[in-house]
Structure formats: structure tokens, C-alpha cells
Motif scaffolding. Structure first.
Motif, mmCIF file in Angstrom:
data_model
loop_
_atom_site.group_PDB
_atom_site.id
_atom_site.type_symbol
_atom_site.label_atom_id
_atom_site.label_comp_id
_atom_site.label_asym_id
_atom_site.label_seq_id
_atom_site.Cartn_x
_atom_site.Cartn_y
_atom_site.Cartn_z
ATOM 1 N N GLN A 1 -1.299 -11.257 -5.601
ATOM 2 C CA GLN A 1 -2.353 -10.593 -4.838
ATOM 3 C C GLN A 1 -3.316 -9.809 -5.714
ATOM 4 O OE1 GLN A 1 -0.544 -8.211 -1.690
ATOM 5 N NE2 GLN A 1 1.234 -9.548 -1.666
ATOM 6 N N ILE A 2 -2.850 -9.349 -6.862
ATOM 7 C CA ILE A 2 -3.652 -8.456 -7.691
ATOM 8 C C ILE A 2 -3.802 -9.072 -9.074
ATOM 9 C CG2 ILE A 2 -3.852 -6.141 -8.656
ATOM 10 C CD1 ILE A 2 -1.953 -5.199 -6.423
ATOM 11 N N GLU B 1 -14.046 0.262 -7.023
ATOM 12 C CA GLU B 1 -13.003 -0.663 -6.588
ATOM 13 C C GLU B 1 -12.963 -0.700 -5.070
ATOM 14 O OE1 GLU B 1 -10.401 -3.267 -5.754
ATOM 15 O OE2 GLU B 1 -10.965 -2.988 -7.865
ATOM 16 N N ASP C 1 -17.374 -0.885 -2.051
ATOM 17 C CA ASP C 1 -17.848 -2.231 -2.359
ATOM 18 C C ASP C 1 -19.028 -2.112 -3.315
ATOM 19 O OD1 ASP C 1 -19.006 -4.770 -2.396
ATOM 20 O OD2 ASP C 1 -18.357 -5.207 -0.356
ATOM 21 N N ALA D 1 -13.739 4.534 -4.609
ATOM 22 C CA ALA D 1 -13.424 3.377 -3.769
ATOM 23 C C ALA D 1 -14.682 2.949 -3.029
ATOM 24 C CB ALA D 1 -12.314 3.717 -2.784
ATOM 25 N N ASP E 1 -10.573 -1.818 -3.096
ATOM 26 C CA ASP E 1 -9.264 -1.436 -2.563
ATOM 27 C C ASP E 1 -8.982 0.021 -2.914
ATOM 28 O OD1 ASP E 1 -6.501 -1.017 -2.144
ATOM 29 O OD2 ASP E 1 -6.076 -3.146 -2.432
ATOM 30 N N ASP F 1 0.818 -1.217 0.000
ATOM 31 C CA ASP F 1 0.000 0.000 0.000
ATOM 32 C C ASP F 1 0.850 1.263 0.000
ATOM 33 O OD1 ASP F 1 -2.138 -1.647 -0.020
ATOM 34 O OD2 ASP F 1 -2.808 -1.236 2.022
#
Length: 675
Positions: free
Chosen positions: A144-145, A202, A235, A233, A204, A83
Motif C-alpha cells: 500500500q505504501i 502528503e 493534496d 497534510a 495521507d 491508520d
């Protein structure tokens, strides 16, 4: 490039900084006592101070090809976790795009590094600089991505625009949405196709910031007349940031197998017009979410795992999508097109009903089996031929402009399935289950195969008679003494060179003469034997390339694929653990040496187990000392044996293909005439 931060670099990173192969760096470390000492890591994966490495490389003139970006990235990587680095990159991207900077919120070292990146971007191009740093960051966190490769992203955007009724009058006013946009690959593809408004959601926040920076920079930098960009950003399933916005196209590569997607909280959500997705079917939640965000006639394309097309838990929703005409096409992609690379992912193409358009239960579903059209020939064959795949899929959609039209596609791998045939107890929509590709006239292909097979059996028989006639009764006591490759090299009878790992970015796909010089590696040999990549001629000077010419002996130093042969084709570049032995023809016969080197007993005595993977010390391989005339006599026998081996292997492969193809034709009832 000075910094108070100690930046560690690995051997692989040093090779990139210097523009050479990793083997060259290892050689420097062994041969030069002044090479910097490691500051961390392990004996197997040591780390060094980048400041010390840079000083040593420059002092010794070892930097062959490098860019300022290469030296900038390790400093970003040393900032901390995922991050921290991502946030710094996003800030650099925002500033390069001309957005208000938030530099005061960054720590001093980070702020200075962002300033440095911005200055570099202004000199070398903001978009190119940002994309380079972002690509390196994604490579570090590849597990992870998940990202969507650019060719696939552009194909998805193009299919969405072809399917959408909203795009019939052009794309300048098109709104594209991606509810799980990651770093913005799909939205960037939509922008490339001309979309005028880009909406991204997104979960994240770091990825959302990177996506926004990337989209604002664009392929040619930020411009005042560029697309409208809104990345938020959040959900998208639980708290959609674009609830009141409708889009013309939706593109999505959603997270796979995510059980905690909000099943309990969203049980009564109005988006589930085709039924509440089961807890184990999160992908069908994303499918319905994308449909719910489309305006009438809009289209959605999603990249989904193949299990979504067949799992029993989702059969009712799949049935509803078919009956209402929402699901227009499914494309099975070859393995390797996107992560996870081992499976054949599917593209689902959907369209919301247009104004006044009624559902048609008697419609058709277009199924395209690109996985069978472009089969994966080996386990390592993970590099898709995007040009061929894209052309095939586009032609399939061109031939069938409307899935409701009763037209016959001109390909055995494409079919228009009547929906009524799919609405059984399973509602299995896997393309491979509904397409049995078979050439309309197999006779010419089978005739050509039989002709080749007959020629091979004739050649095998002739070669077998020659080899069987060899007199092998010479007594062991008459066998002359042997010498090693190392001793022959010291005597000047031959030269030995080991292949190198090409620098990152120099290997390209394809092996045609137009692509460059083919690169042969041990994995190529393990998975079929043919090169899968090549190097452009201009890259050969950037590292110590080892090129095998016709007449050279190629030796494999990996015990699991140990072999030696005389190279007879065009020049090839050799990768690590591959060696060339170039003999002096007035002293040694190449076929005799190659045949002697590849003997199994030779490999056993020259093997080493110093590392976790067994290797062959090529210098210790032995060759019998006999006169040149005797070498040539043996060389002819070895050459015949090599030809016999090639024919036997080809006959075995071709025979297996004939058995499979004939079995398919007989099973389909193509046998004519009486018994």
C-alpha cells in the motif's frame, strides 16, 4: 511488558522473538507437548498468544537473541488497522522528538503502549527505536505504501544539489521540498546532505505525521540547531500547501498512473507552463509542479516510470521541457532499485532557468543508461549494487558538468544528446534507445572469450571420449540391492542435515570473503546457481546453521531443481530445502553417493506431493550396496560426468555470448578487410 490486549504472533514472528530460524520453531511445536496451542489463523499460518509464547520461551530457555523492540512491535501491530498503528507510532515519534504530546486523544491501551515506546526510546535511542517500529509498519503495508530506498534517496538529493545553481555556495541555507513526501525518505536524504529547511506535502495525514516525527528525530535525534521542518497534510496538486514558498531543490517520488489527479479542476492552472498534462500523464503534472516550486536556478529530481519518457500523449510537454532547457538529464536505473521492482525506473533531473539565463534550444540532454551498465542477470536479481550504481551515475555527472558543453563522456553508457536530435515526432527520451553500448576495442574481450571457448571444446571432446568408452552392458540382474539414505544414517555410514532459514536481519548482500560465508538457497539455484548473499561468522551461532565443507554432498530437496553434487569450493551455508550428506570415507565414496542420489529415477520414487509444492524426501533416496572399491570405480565415472556437464553448460553460455557480441559488431560495420 504486560498488557490486557491479546497479541497474536505468527511462527515467523516467534522466530524473530526467539532469534532462531522458523524451522526451529516448527520443530519445537512438534516435539514439545507444552508448546502453546494456537489461538487463531489457519493450520498453514497459525497464530499464538504472545504472552503464552513469551512464558514458554523463557521457561524452556529458548530465547537466543532478542531485543525489547522485537517484543514491542507485535503489541503495536495488534492495535488495529493501518491508520491506528501509524497514528500511535507518529505520536511516539513526536514525543521522542520532544514535541507536545497528544496522548489524551489516544485510547488507554494505545496511550500505555506509546508511553512504553517512549521509555524504550529514551533508553536505547529515540531515532533507532522509532526507525525500527516504522520499518516494521512499512513492511506490513509494503503493498500500500511505496518508499524510496535510502541509497536511491541520497543519490537523488546529491544530484539535485549538484544541478542546482542555488547550492553553489553551500547547503546550509538550502530549502528542499517534496510535494508527495510519504514517510519522509527523500527529505531525510536532503537533511543528510545538509539542507537547512525541509518542506513536505502528503495527501495521507498518517504518513504526514510519521514523516514529521521522523524528520524531527533525525539521524542523531532532535537538536535545536537542526533543519527547519514543515510537513503538511494535503493534496499538493489540487491545494498546494506551499503555494507562496520557493525551494532550492525539489525531490519527488510521485504516485504512478494516478488518473484522478485533478485534470478538470486544474485545466487553467498557471503551473502548466509547458502545456496542460493529459489526463493519462499525471507524472508530467508532478514534473511541472516541482518546476513551479523552484526559485530561479533551483533543481528538481523525480523518480518516474519509464513510460513517461516515451508515451505519445506526453510528447509535446517533453519537447517543451527540452527546448527550454528545463530537462537536464535522464538516468535509467536497473530494475529492482525501487518499487515496482520489475521495471527500470528513470530519474529526471530538471533545473529552473537562472536569473538572466535564456532558454537554449541548441542545448544537450545528458542520458545515462545505468540499466544496461548493470544488467539484471536473473529474474531474482533484484538487489542493486548501490555502491557501483551511485559511483557510475556520479562519475557521469562529474564528466559533464554542464549538459550544454560539447564534451564526450568516458563511458559507452553515457551520452550527451543534442536536443535537436530528440525533437522528432515521438520525442522518445528513453536512454536505452539512444545509447548503443559497445566497447571501443572489442578485440581483447572477444579474443579472451574465444580462448576460453576453445579450451572448453577441447575439454569437452576429451571428456566425451572417456565417457563414450565406458562399458555399460552389465545385465540388470547383476545389479546389487539398494539401501536408503535413512538406513545408511542409522548405520553411521553418513550424516544428514537440513539447511535452515537464517533469522531476519542476519543476511547481507555480497559474497566476497570480507562479507562473510556465502548463503546458498533454492531460489539462487533456480536463477543461476550462485549465492547472492552471505552471513557474518558471528551470526552462525544465532541459529542452527548448516555449513557445507569441501567433500560434503549437497542435495536439493525441491523437486523443481532436484540435484546432488560434491561440494568442492569454500564453505557455504545452506538455506531451507538444501541438505548436506557427510559420508564416512572408509565406508562410502562421496562421488559415488552423489551420482547415485541425483539419478532421475531416484527422485521419482522419493518424491512427495503432500504439499502444494513437490519435494524430495532425501531420506528415501537410494544408493546401491557395492564394495568400496567398486564405489570408487563408479565414483571416478560420476566425477568425470560432472566435469563434462560443467564444461558443456559453460560452453553453451559462452557460445551464446559470442553469437550476440559478434552479431552486434558485424551489424555495426566493424568488419575489416576484403571478403
Amino acid at each position: 511488558m504486560s498488557s490486557s490486549l491479546t497479541v497474536p504472533v505468527s511462527l515467523a514472528e516467534i522466530s524473530r522473538l526467539a532469534g532462531v530460524g522458523r524451522a526451529a520453531v516448527s520443530n519445537w511445536r512438534r516435539r514439545h507437548p507444552t508448546f502453546p496451542a494456537r489461538i487463531g489463523g489457519t493450520d498453514v499460518n497459525p497464530q499464538f498468544s504472545m504472552t503464552e509464547i513469551e512464558a514458554w520461551l523463557r521457561a524452556n530457555g529458548k530465547i537466543k537473541k532478542s531485543t525489547e523492540r522485537e517484543w514491542l512491535w507485535p503489541r503495536f501491530d495488534a492495535l488495529g488497522g493501518r491508520d491506528a498503528v501509524g497514528t500511535a507510532l507518529a505520536e511516539a515519534g513526536r514525543r521522542l522528538a520532544g514535541r507536545a504530546a497528544a496522548g489524551n486523544e489516544l485510547a488507554g491501551e494505545t496511550r500505555a503502549l506509546v508511553d512504553q515506546a517512549v521509555k524504550l526510546g529514551l533508553r536505547e535511542g529515540g531515532s533507532d527505536t522509532f526507525e525500527f517500529l516504522l520499518r516494521r509498519w512499512l513492511d506490513v503495508h509494503v503493498r500500500q505504501i511505496a518508499t524510496t530506498p535510502q541509497p536511491l534517496a541520497r543519490l537523488m538529493a546529491e544530484l539535485a544539489l549538484r544541478t542546482s545553481l542555488c547550492a553553489l555556495d553551500g547547503t546550509s541555507g538550502i530549502t528542499a521540498v517534496d510535494p508527495a513526501c510519504g514517510t519522509g525518505h527523500l527529505l531525510a536524504a536532503a537533511a543528510h546532505e545538509g539542507a537547512g529547511s525541509l518542506l513536505g506535502g502528503e495527501l495521507d495525514p498518517v504518513l504526514a505525521d510519521l514523516a514529521e516525527a521522523r524528520l524531527r528525530l533525525g539521524s542523531d535525534g532532535a537538536t535545536d540547531d537542526g533543519p527547519i521542518i514543515d510537513v503538511r497534510a494535503g493534496d499538493s496538486l489540487r491545494d498546494d500547501p506551499f503555494t507562496d514558498t520557493s525551494a532550492d531543490i525539489a525531490l519527488c517520488n510521485p504516485p504512478f498512473n494516478e488518473r484522478d489527479w485533478g485534470y478538470e479542476e486544474l485545466a487553467t492552472d498557471t503551473r502548466w507552463s509547458h502545456g496542460l498534462p493529459p489526463r493519462t500523464e499525471p507524472e508530467l503534472a508532478w514534473v511541472q509542479h516541482c518546476l513551479a516550486r523552484l526559485r530561479p536556478g533551483g533543481a528538481a529530481v523525480l523518480l518516474l516510470p519509464p513510460a513517461v519518457a516515451a508515451r505519445r500523449a506526453g510528447r509535446r510537454i517533453r519537447g517543451s521541457l527540452l527546448r527550454t532547457g528545463a530537462l537536464r538529464a535522464i538516468v535509467a536505473l536497473p530494475p529492482g532499485c525501487a518499487a515496482p521492482h520489475s521495471v527500470s525506473l528513470h530519474l529526471w533531473v530538471l533545473r529552473a532557468p537562472g536569473v538572466g539565463e535564456e532558454s537554449q534550444a541548441g542545448g544537450r540532454l545528458l542520458v545515462v543508461d545505468a540499466a544496461s551498465r548493470f544488467p539484471r542477470t536473473t529474474a531474482r536479481d533484484t538487489t542493486p549494487d548501490w555502491a557501483a550504481i551511485g559511483s557510475f551515475v556520479r562519475e557521469a555527472f562529474d564528466e559533464v558538468r554542464s549538459p550544454d558543453e560539447d564534451t564526450a563522456p568516458d563511458s559507452p553508457f553515457v551520452r550527451q544528446m543534442p536536443v535537436i536530435e530528440l525533437l522528432d515526432d515521438e520525442v522518445d527520451l528513453t536512454p536505452g534507445r539512444h545509447i548503443t553500448p559497445s566497447p571501443r576495442d572489442p578485440a581483447p574481450r572477444l579474443a579472451a572469450s574465444w580462448k576460453e571457448f576453445t579450451g572448453l571444446t577441447t575439454g569437452v571432446g576429451k571428456s566425451a571420449r572417456l565417457l563414450a568408452a565406458l562399458d555399460l552392458t552389465a545385465a540388470a540382474a547383476d545389479t546389487p540391492t539398494a539401501t536408503t539414505v535413512a538406513e545408511l544414517a542409522r548405520a553411521g555410514a553418513l550424516t544428514l542435515r537440513g539447511g535452515q532459514q537464517p533469522p531476519e536481519g542476519t543476511v547481507r548482500e555480497g559474497t566476497s570473503p570480507d562479507d562473510g560465508i556465502p548463503l546458498l538457497t533454492v531460489p539462487d539455484l533456480l536463477m543461476g546457481g550462485e549465492p547472492r548473499g552471505c552471513l557474518a561468522p558471528e551470526h552462525l551461532a544465532t541459529f542452527e546453521a548448516v555449513v557445507a565443507e569441501p567433500g560434503d554432498i549437497v542435495v536439493v530437496g525441491a523437486a523443481r531443481k532436484f540435484s546432488a553434487w560434491v561440494h568442492e569450493g569454500p564453505p557455504i551455508v545452506l538455506g531451507p530445502q538444501l541438505f548436506i550428506v557427510r559420508v564416512q570415507p572408509e565406508q562410502l565414496d562421496a562421488w559415488f553417493v552423489a551420482g547415485s542420489l541425483r539419478a532421475p529415477a531416484n527422485a521419482r520414487q522419493a518424491g512427495t506431493h503432500a504439499t502444494s509444492s513437490s519435494r524430495i524426501d532425501v531420506r528415501r533416496l537410494q544408493v546401491r550396496q557395492v564394495p568400496l572399491s567398486e564405489q570408487r570405480r563408479y565414483g571416478k565415472a560420476f566425477q568425470e560426468l560432472a566435469a563434462f556437464e560443467r564444461m558443456v553448460r559453460r560452453a553453451a553460455d559462452l557460445g551464446a555470448d559470442l553469437v550476440r557480441d559478434l552479431g552486434d559488431e558485424l551489424a555495426s560495420g566493424r568488419l575489416t578487410g576484403g571478403a
